[in-house]
Design an enzyme around this catalytic site. Sequence first.
Site, short mmCIF file in Angstrom:
data_model
loop_
_atom_site.label_atom_id
_atom_site.label_comp_id
_atom_site.label_asym_id
_atom_site.label_seq_id
_atom_site.Cartn_x
_atom_site.Cartn_y
_atom_site.Cartn_z
N PHE A 113 5.86 -1.02 7.64
CA PHE A 113 6.86 -0.36 6.81
C PHE A 113 8.19 -1.04 7.06
CE2 PHE A 113 6.70 4.09 4.81
CZ PHE A 113 5.49 3.84 4.18
N GLN A 233 20.19 9.13 1.73
CA GLN A 233 19.32 7.98 1.50
C GLN A 233 18.88 7.89 0.05
OE1 GLN A 233 15.30 7.61 3.53
NE2 GLN A 233 16.33 5.71 4.06
N HIS A 235 16.18 5.99 -2.20
CA HIS A 235 14.93 5.25 -2.04
C HIS A 235 14.88 4.16 -3.10
CE1 HIS A 235 10.72 4.27 -1.66
NE2 HIS A 235 10.62 5.06 -0.61
N LEU A 245 8.60 9.38 -6.82
CA LEU A 245 8.61 8.38 -5.76
C LEU A 245 7.42 7.43 -5.84
CD1 LEU A 245 9.78 7.47 -2.95
CD2 LEU A 245 8.15 9.05 -1.96
N GLU A 248 6.92 3.46 -0.20
CA GLU A 248 7.23 2.20 0.46
C GLU A 248 5.94 1.49 0.89
OE1 GLU A 248 10.65 2.35 2.88
OE2 GLU A 248 9.81 1.08 4.42
N ARG A 281 15.74 0.53 3.76
CA ARG A 281 15.90 1.10 2.42
C ARG A 281 17.30 0.93 1.84
NH1 ARG A 281 12.22 6.59 3.05
NH2 ARG A 281 10.26 5.46 3.02
N HIS A 346 16.84 10.42 -2.19
CA HIS A 346 15.53 10.67 -1.58
C HIS A 346 15.60 11.58 -0.36
CE1 HIS A 346 11.42 10.00 -0.48
NE2 HIS A 346 11.72 9.38 0.64
N ARG A 381 17.60 6.24 7.40
CA ARG A 381 16.29 6.59 7.95
C ARG A 381 15.27 5.51 7.61
NH1 ARG A 381 11.64 8.87 6.02
NH2 ARG A 381 12.51 9.43 4.00
#
Lengths: 610, 289
Positions: A113, A233, A235, A245, A248, A281, A346, A381
């Site tokens: 990730f 955040q 995304h 969404l 990721e 991100r 997000h 994050r």
Amino acid sequence: MHEHDVIVVGGGGAGLRAAIAASEEGADTAIVTKLHPVRSHTGAAEGGINAALREGDSWEMHAYDTMKGSDYLGDAPAIETLAKDAPEEVINLEHWGMPFSREDDGRVSQRPFGGLSFPRTTYAGAETGHHLLHTMYEQAVKHGIQVYDEWFVSELAVTDHEDPSDRQCHGVVAYDVKTGEIEGFKANKGVILATGGPGQVFEHTTNAVANTGDGYAMAYRAGVPLEDMEFVQFHPTTLPSTGVLISEGVRGEGGILYNAEGERFMFEHGYANNEGELASRDVVSRAELTEVNEGRGINDEYVHLDMRHLGEDRILDRLENILHLAEDFEGVDGLVEPMPVKPGQHYEMGGIETDENGETCIEGLYAAGECACVSVHGSNRLGGNALPELIVFGKRAGHHAAGKDMKEAEITTGYSEDAESGKVDTPVEPGAVTTTSDDVAADGGAVADPTGVVEQTVEEERERVERLLEKEEGLQHAAIREDLQDSMTQNVNVFRNEEGLKQALRDIREARERYQDVYVDDPSRTFNTDLIHTIETRNIIDLAEAITLGALARNEFRGAHWRQEYQERRDDEWLKHTLLRWNDGDPELFYKPVILEGENKTYEPKVRSY
Amino acid sequence: MSTQVSETEAETEAETESKPHQERRMSEKAARREAADRERLAREQLEAAESTVHLKVFRYDPEVEGKQEPRFDDFHVPYEKGMTVLDALMFARDHYDSSLTFRHSCRQAVCGSDAMFVNGSQRLCCKTQLGDLQEPVRVEPLPHQDVVKDLVVDMQHFYDQMESVEPYFQSDEFPEGEEQRQTRENREKIKMSTRCIWCGACMSSCNIAAGDNEYLGPAAINKAYRFYMDDREEADLEEHRLRILEQEHGVWRCQTQFSCTEVCPKDIPLTEHIQELKREAVKSNLKFW
């Protein structure tokens, strides 16, 4: 009046984990939630759970990646707790039957990730949150935890001591959506807020419609500071039409981002020469919007995310859910064409200020999950760190509230004498519109008697709801909410500048003033969603203001907080957390330093390059 | 930040008396103007839209006079490509009638709260494209469940049935400090069954469930399948799970009409799962005969 030892508000991942933990400690535990637990937004999480499970990985590496990802605004004791506790908790979930994806040898799969130095994201297809939520709800059923579903908690029953740190939380007041009854819930040991994120502050968000930040707003008005709210955040991969969404995991498996000219811009335009699509991100979100702003976006709005080259087998095995989402919500077949994506709100990195045990500065009041800020995410994050946060800190809050003997927290909470007070030049007065606000903690001195505190708060809530329902003419919440969401999306988005932030504050003030006139058109007591949304709208207004005030005050560029006028991270001045407390209607800004000293080392801020 | 703006103390008595009244009148006026603006805006949007959609929506409220008799209301909403039934309902609620009541949350087909009866079939409104439907689009609450108000049904019976199959992993022996092993094949076997989002569409579409209130129903049986087929649960629990499923109102009630499978928004082969459990029940009985 209902009475339990521990009352958990919210039935998503953090709430369920907290309730199970409290119940395991022998506390009579109840969950009060405005949805049924399986409807909670944790179910929408797709990618996975970070935990150092394998040889070659370690909790120290997880902690380091998280600190770097946070742009050095996370607190080391919180981050190290997360990294240390996560493996045991993931194994625990597996033991409860969670259907994780598997390797050939039967062990749970992990994948790479963004921002991770080891592929430590454990997952269950591209629907990890769904499985996590259902697995934990199953365990809650097994434990016989009482669930009050479709009960909307609208206020906390807190004593009215002058200093919030002297106050005590004795329960909550909730509204039974089905019947319109307003009742008190007395908590003999503790109340845990696990109400999820505030995505509905923005217009384009991955968050559910129910994510209106109720827990943040209630804690804030009761006197608990909100921490680091400016760090929102965005995304990088959400579907343009709906905000749905796209995990990721797609980039983790090797998905590629292209602009309108077919360039792999993360590399070709130098946004992240090493990590490319797997940069963190904030970096990818800014890269995409820069492409669009410089005329290389598709339809001037989005970019393409391509996963075709991964092959049908791999996609079906690991990302099948993504195919369904792209098909259902964008009419795109991800196997034969690239998917349109753009950044969307997000996650709120900030939240209700807590320590590692989930406790706030008000005795008996806890928070866990997205609504809390311990803080582990700092200013950005990492993907895959939200789910371990839910289970690790949900569990700790549950244990602590139930009375388990726990190590004293290293993080301090609340306003203290050595807090650095902050100043910000606002174009309009922030905070409550009238001084006779009913948003203060229980007033009238019923300090010693917990039952009295709950009863009095119930009475105040009944009167407030009565007023909303009896008012025959006025404004409807939908218009106020819509205008606010538009302004936030326009002015407090990925890219921010002083004028935009000030405009947002003016719009928020206008929303507050209009809200004075709000009324509920539906006179029914049965399932009155008009009333629920009206109460939620007040919460959204308070949160929009907290986010914007923090953003205006922080004149540097850190993590997700980009400022046009300030293009550098300024560690000399800004290695500190923004705190905002309501102070009975008058928002007060102050700061506390970031804790960079960990168990065995001190994290040295470095340039973040990917 | 400074303190609250407080009213000036120099106001005369007369002013303080008349001011609230005047303020109220002004604010009511402003409110009326705003409501009118909003309606006009919606009308303009409707007129400007290249096309519109006609919805016929079921209405009922047990306690509001004029709504106690069930009826259908007509709503016309501006249509854009990609719009779903849920989008249209939200537009109607936010612009025309704020009392229009329905459940919804994630709007991405995972929370399962907006299952309704759309043009004669159980569907999740958030993933049903208006463009795929014939007009007028008829939206009703899920059949065979008590209506609470408008499009909201009472889900309690559905939840009770789900919980009656002991829907939780029951093993208690685990490898120390590490995960249990599960083959890819076994995970694949249970994968579809674990996708259930508890929307209740299947139960609502099932004729048998409609006639037999005690029938466990497709969702609950699928939940039991998810645990029965999971190799991680110890073998001696299988019999316990089969007992629950073999009861009078269990798997044998299913008449393989496939309506549950047809409406499932997550494509779970529910009927097939029920038949597999029937076979397991037969096999297990054979062992004892």
